[in-house]
Design a protein around this motif. Structure first.
Motif, mmCIF file in Angstrom:
data_model
loop_
_atom_site.group_PDB
_atom_site.id
_atom_site.type_symbol
_atom_site.label_atom_id
_atom_site.label_comp_id
_atom_site.label_asym_id
_atom_site.label_seq_id
_atom_site.Cartn_x
_atom_site.Cartn_y
_atom_site.Cartn_z
ATOM 1 N N UNK A 17 1.141 -1.233 -0.146
ATOM 2 C CA UNK A 17 -0.554 0.177 -0.290
ATOM 3 C C UNK A 17 0.824 1.708 0.179
ATOM 4 N N UNK A 18 1.551 1.137 0.635
ATOM 5 C CA UNK A 18 3.459 2.611 0.556
ATOM 6 C C UNK A 18 3.118 2.814 -0.894
ATOM 7 N N UNK A 19 3.128 1.612 -1.598
ATOM 8 C CA UNK A 19 4.785 1.509 -2.832
ATOM 9 C C UNK A 19 3.394 2.597 -4.169
ATOM 10 N N UNK A 20 1.820 3.173 -3.747
ATOM 11 C CA UNK A 20 0.789 2.546 -4.211
ATOM 12 C C UNK A 20 0.248 3.883 -3.696
ATOM 13 N N UNK A 21 0.816 5.191 -3.375
ATOM 14 C CA UNK A 21 -0.685 6.178 -2.549
ATOM 15 C C UNK A 21 -1.760 6.545 -2.749
ATOM 16 N N UNK A 22 -1.608 6.590 -4.409
ATOM 17 C CA UNK A 22 -2.661 6.487 -5.211
ATOM 18 C C UNK A 22 -3.654 5.690 -5.019
ATOM 19 N N UNK A 23 -3.552 4.379 -4.324
ATOM 20 C CA UNK A 23 -4.797 3.363 -4.273
ATOM 21 C C UNK A 23 -4.680 2.787 -6.177
ATOM 22 N N UNK A 24 -4.024 2.559 -7.054
ATOM 23 C CA UNK A 24 -4.694 2.557 -8.211
ATOM 24 C C UNK A 24 -3.630 0.996 -8.962
ATOM 25 N N UNK A 25 -3.212 0.307 -7.642
ATOM 26 C CA UNK A 25 -2.988 -1.160 -8.371
ATOM 27 C C UNK A 25 -4.033 -2.306 -7.969
ATOM 28 N N UNK A 26 -4.029 -3.049 -9.438
ATOM 29 C CA UNK A 26 -4.824 -3.934 -9.628
ATOM 30 C C UNK A 26 -4.234 -5.118 -9.801
ATOM 31 N N UNK A 27 -4.374 -6.204 -9.450
ATOM 32 C CA UNK A 27 -3.773 -7.445 -9.450
ATOM 33 C C UNK A 27 -4.538 -8.428 -10.008
#
Length: 69
Positions: A19-29
């Motif tokens: 989560x800290x690496x993606x502060x914009x919250x745009x990670x989808x897997x």
């Protein structure tokens, strides 16, 4: 028509330390698996609306979801 069913658990594809690496919250897997019953698509996202939009666009007939929080 898509059928939504709530389940107790689904595997996590995103770990809390990401989560800290993606502060914009745009990670989808996504994980796509061919099974004896067809194709299974497992999705995880920091923001549920992102993965929900992908699954809806794929035209899936059955979607299992879990309530978080």
């Amino acid at each position: 028509m898509t059928e939504h069913r709530y389940v107790e658990s689904l595997p996590d594809l995103i770990s809390p330390d990401e989560y800290a690496d993606h502060p914009d919250g745009a990670l989808v897997r996504l994980r796509i698996t061919v099974t004896g019953n067809g194709v299974e698509v497992l999705g995880d996202a920091m923001r549920p609306e992102h993965v929900e939009a992908l699954l809806a666009a794929a035209g899936l007939r059955n979607i299992q979801q879990m309530l978080c929080g």
